[in-house]
Enzyme design. Structure first.
Site, mmCIF file in Angstrom:
data_model
loop_
_atom_site.group_PDB
_atom_site.id
_atom_site.type_symbol
_atom_site.label_atom_id
_atom_site.label_comp_id
_atom_site.label_asym_id
_atom_site.label_seq_id
_atom_site.Cartn_x
_atom_site.Cartn_y
_atom_site.Cartn_z
ATOM 1 N N ARG A 17 7.787 -6.589 -6.893
ATOM 2 C CA ARG A 17 7.560 -5.939 -7.984
ATOM 3 C C ARG A 17 6.631 -4.723 -7.781
ATOM 4 O O ARG A 17 6.628 -3.824 -8.696
ATOM 5 C CB ARG A 17 7.045 -6.698 -9.048
ATOM 6 C CG ARG A 17 7.870 -7.850 -9.624
ATOM 7 C CD ARG A 17 6.902 -8.816 -10.358
ATOM 8 N NE ARG A 17 6.219 -9.919 -9.447
ATOM 9 C CZ ARG A 17 5.339 -10.815 -9.868
ATOM 10 N NH1 ARG A 17 5.060 -10.997 -11.249
ATOM 11 N NH2 ARG A 17 4.971 -11.731 -8.932
ATOM 12 N N LYS A 24 2.152 -6.262 -0.108
ATOM 13 C CA LYS A 24 1.440 -6.244 -1.220
ATOM 14 C C LYS A 24 -0.074 -6.396 -1.041
ATOM 15 O O LYS A 24 -1.010 -5.462 -1.496
ATOM 16 C CB LYS A 24 1.824 -7.227 -2.258
ATOM 17 C CG LYS A 24 0.952 -6.860 -3.278
ATOM 18 C CD LYS A 24 1.465 -7.595 -4.763
ATOM 19 C CE LYS A 24 1.576 -9.125 -4.715
ATOM 20 N NZ LYS A 24 1.839 -9.779 -6.126
ATOM 21 N N THR A 81 4.492 -20.263 -3.463
ATOM 22 C CA THR A 81 3.165 -20.335 -3.153
ATOM 23 C C THR A 81 2.853 -21.781 -2.778
ATOM 24 O O THR A 81 1.907 -22.191 -1.711
ATOM 25 C CB THR A 81 2.257 -20.016 -4.581
ATOM 26 O OG1 THR A 81 3.104 -20.826 -5.712
ATOM 27 C CG2 THR A 81 2.343 -18.572 -4.846
ATOM 28 N N ALA A 385 -16.206 33.724 15.801
ATOM 29 C CA ALA A 385 -15.175 33.489 14.882
ATOM 30 C C ALA A 385 -14.026 33.225 16.017
ATOM 31 O O ALA A 385 -13.676 34.008 17.005
ATOM 32 C CB ALA A 385 -14.632 34.554 13.909
#
Ligand code: UD1
Ligand code: CA
Length: 460
Positions: A17, A24, A81, A385
């Site tokens: 998603r 993720k 899971t 510079a």
């Protein structure tokens, strides 16, 4: 009695998603990965008692946390899971813990105190399993908690399997994804999980109904309606959580005495320390393990990471990483300090100056348009510079040393390895390939010739 508690973090999922190729758990919130939050919250637990299940782009996760290398468990195929926990179970039983807390890796806030209360509640009530539950006005996306008449949890029904009418209406108590299991009593039930559900996955939440079916009590401890335990599944949830944490950090710093002007556009990571009396103007981002001391003033449009800023001034549009800015240093506008830059007391790094792995000692100045890499720049040195340290020969990096009070004229190329001695002066436009002794005047450029434009003969 507090049981001996191990931890399993479920972090193998792809996070479909999220629509991203990044696993993720490596998505960042205020510059820190979701999994990083979980690990840090568990920093008080010995690493050997925290197992992390990884699978989707596992190598990326391992590379991000090399110190956890030995405690990753691989779930080759992401079958759910429940399956993730099965993959870790041997490690848990070998680890010898009596109870194990299982957490979703996509939930950055770990309620450490509530977990230890949950473990206590499991032991006190003789439950085989416990879980923290949430009460949400909108429970969409979460597993709904089914309780029996006596209040015991007897099942969890996942979003995709939930039909409100079958349960007498919507259920607002949901599964937070934080569980504690009694290792001995749950072992035999793990193998009984199946994939007989809408997603054809092994749901960890099936353990609840399996316990209930085997007369093993399950406690559901309410954690209230806090947003903190919401899982992060989509970009909207990711940035929503990030914004709420940002507001909380900014508001805490204001209360503590940090001046944050234009505060709505200030982003500060969770591990940044800012002392009262520092001042920051937004928009501004500060990440990592940065430390900002009292008296530091940071103007707008700066990006700072893993840096220590004493009482110094950073002017707008500066980009600072892995650097140390000491008292009264002035940096920017438009300065870029790369890792390993140490800007000494009262030193000055001006616009369009890039510094990398270099020390500018007390009072050294590089005001404009320079690259200083792998160099040591002594106290009081002035860099004109357009000065460039030529530190890379295509194969290796070499160092440039400029000793105290040397003066480097504009547009000088210092071809490293090279040393410019104390008090030496390098003429503008020089290409310095040899060391310059202390106090010398070095002119390393072709002599100017002025010709007569028509005859092309030298003019006097
Ligand atoms: C899960 C719970 C849900 C709960 C919600 C809380 C299940 C079946 N559902 O749903 O009841 O309300 O969390 O946030 O557990 N993972 C793996 N291996 C896999 C699949 C997932 O390690 O094979 C990891 C993921 O990386 C993630 C975590 O497990 O960190 C949770 O997975 P996710 O798909 O986000 O579950 P939810 O649908 O949010
Ligand atoms: Ca989730």
């Amino acid at each position: 009695m507090i049981p001996e508690l191990g931890y399993v973090i479920l972090a193998a999922g792809k996070g479909t998603r999220m629509h991203s190729d990044l696993p993720k758990v490596l998505q960042e919130v205020l510059g820190k990965t979701l999994l990083g939050y979980v690990f840090d919250a568990l920093s008080h637990v010995p690493m050997s008692q925290v197992w992390t299940v990884i699978g989707f782009r596992a190598a990326d996760v391992e590379m991000t946390f090399p110190q956890r290398q030995e405690h990753f468990v691989h779930q080759a195929e992401q079958l759910g899971t429940g399956h993730a926990l099965m993959c870790a179970w041997d490690r848990i039983t070998d680890g010898g813990v009596s109870h194990v807390c299982v957490l979703n890796g996509d939930t950055p806030h770990v309620p450490v105190d509530a977990i230890s209360d949950l473990a206590d509640a499991c032991v006190a009530s003789g439950a085989a399993m416990g879980m923290l539950t949430l009460r949400l006005d909108d429970p969409f996306g979460y597993g709904r908690i089914i309780r029996s008449a006596d209040g015991c949890v007897k099942g969890v029904v996942e979003e995709k399997d939930f039909i409100a009418a079958d349960h007498g209406g919507e259920i607002h108590e949901v599964n937070s994804g934080v569980y504690v299991f009694d290792v001995n009593r749950c072992s035999a039930l793990l193998g009984l999980m199946d994939r007989d559900n809408a997603q054809r996955e092994y749901y960890l939440t099936q353990m609840v109904s399996l316990c209930a079916a085997h007369n093993l009590p399950v406690v559901g401890v309410p954690f209230g309606s806090s947003d903190l335990l919401r899982g992060i599944n989509s970009p909207r949830e990711l940035v929503g959580f990030e914004e709420s944490l940002r507001v909380k950090i900014v508001s805490g710093l204001l209360d503590a005495g940090v001046i944050l002007r234009n505060r709505d556009s200030i982003v500060i990571g969770p591990d940044v320390a800012i002392a009262p009396g520092a001042e920051i103007v937004g928009p501004c981002e500060i990440y990592g393990k940065s430390r900002i001391e009292r008296g530091a003033v940071i103007a707008s449009h700066c990006w700072i990471k893993d840096s220590v800023l004493g009482p110094c001034q950073v002017k707008s549009f500066s980009h600072i990483e892995g650097s140390h800015l000491r008292e009264e240093a002035i940096v920017g506008p438009y300065a870029r300090l790369r890792p390993g830059s140490d800007i000494g007391e009262g030193a000055r790094v001006g616009n369009f100056v890039e510094v990398k792995k270099s020390v500018l000692h007390k009072g050294a100045k590089a005001g404009h348009l320079s690259y200083l890499g792998d160099s040591d720049i002594g106290p009081g040195v002035n860099i004109g510079a357009g000065t460039i340290t030529c530190n890379y020969d295509g194969v290796r990096k070499h160092r440039t040393e400029i000793l105290e009070n040397a003066f480097i004229g504009s547009n000088t190329a210092l071809v490293a390895p090279v040393t410019v001695g104390a008090g030496a002066l390098v003429a503008a436009g020089s290409v310095v390939t040899k060391n310059v002794p202390d106090g010398a005047l070095c002119v390393a450029r072709s002599r100017q010739t002025n010709l007569d434009r028509k005859k092309q003969t030298p003019q006097s």
